[in-house]
Design a protein around this motif. Sequence first.
Motif: not given
Length: 340
Positions: A233, A239-240
Amino acid sequence: MPTKKQFGVLAVLATCLLLAASVSAQSKTAVTELHAFDGENGKMIVAVSASGVTFVNGKEGKTFRAFKTNRSHMKGATTDWIVVRDVDSNGTVDIVGAGKPAFIIQSDGAPVYSLPKGCGQFHLADFAADSAADIACRDGNTIKMMTYNGQKLWEYKVAGMTLGVCQFGDVNGDLKADIECEVARKGTFVRIGGDGAELGRDYDSAQLEPADDDNPGNEAAMANFLKGKETFDLDGDGTAEEWVKMDGSAIVVSSKSKPKGIARFDIGKAHSVLVDDVNGDGKNEVVVGGEGRLLIIDSEGKLVADLVVDPGKLKRETDVRIDQVNAQSLKDSSVEAVTA
């Protein structure tokens, strides 16, 4: 010895992802480990190579200080050349170099102690049972024991025999590390402590094993992202969905929305990568270690810094010229000192 600054508890943070390549066949200038430590002035990036350690100010994106060392020790000895651990058990991480010179440095780059000639064998262990690491410096047939900041504890010279490789560990259960060395006569060892030395045969030997130092870089090397692709992220949205990978001689940063690449920079050969918020802007940066070179790339793919981090090519510069030093004070003629 410089006065220690307190930076709070320093550790490799859980949010700091450190991924390093195997160091089995690396060049002397290859940046094989990258670490980031919190301090009162922000993050300090520590780049480790066979030629020494370079400190980079993460907020400024500039080299701060470098320490050279050479890897040389007696045949048969095993050594972690650069060890990252809390040597004095004060809650702050230190950088230990076991080459020539041997040194201990605080994680902000402040030197603690140096042994200019190095040691044939250099080992850190608690020899005084005070919860702090002491230095065992083996030089030929002489064992010198010092505290982590260079205060001499004891010295013992073995006469009439030639020492082989030494091992370390608590043999008698007194919570103090002991030293046991082979001697030239096969099957014979000598055990050395603060009160002298004792000869024995190998059936009496404790058969001590070399101690494993708690080096974050060694543990992280198992991940070895350079063989594939790792997702992170970078933009701080929780959110990665960004990833970093090697493409030939280039480091590539991509994302789910930009699969063709956010950024691409030629590094020649990358050896280590650190993903962390090194400049304090709330977003992660990508730090890449190459051959004596370090890149810092921001979350949008901008190249923030391209730095030389080979200690052999760096020299220390300072804004303060020292005119006089005495036991009570430090005097200088810098503008900063005059106007402070």
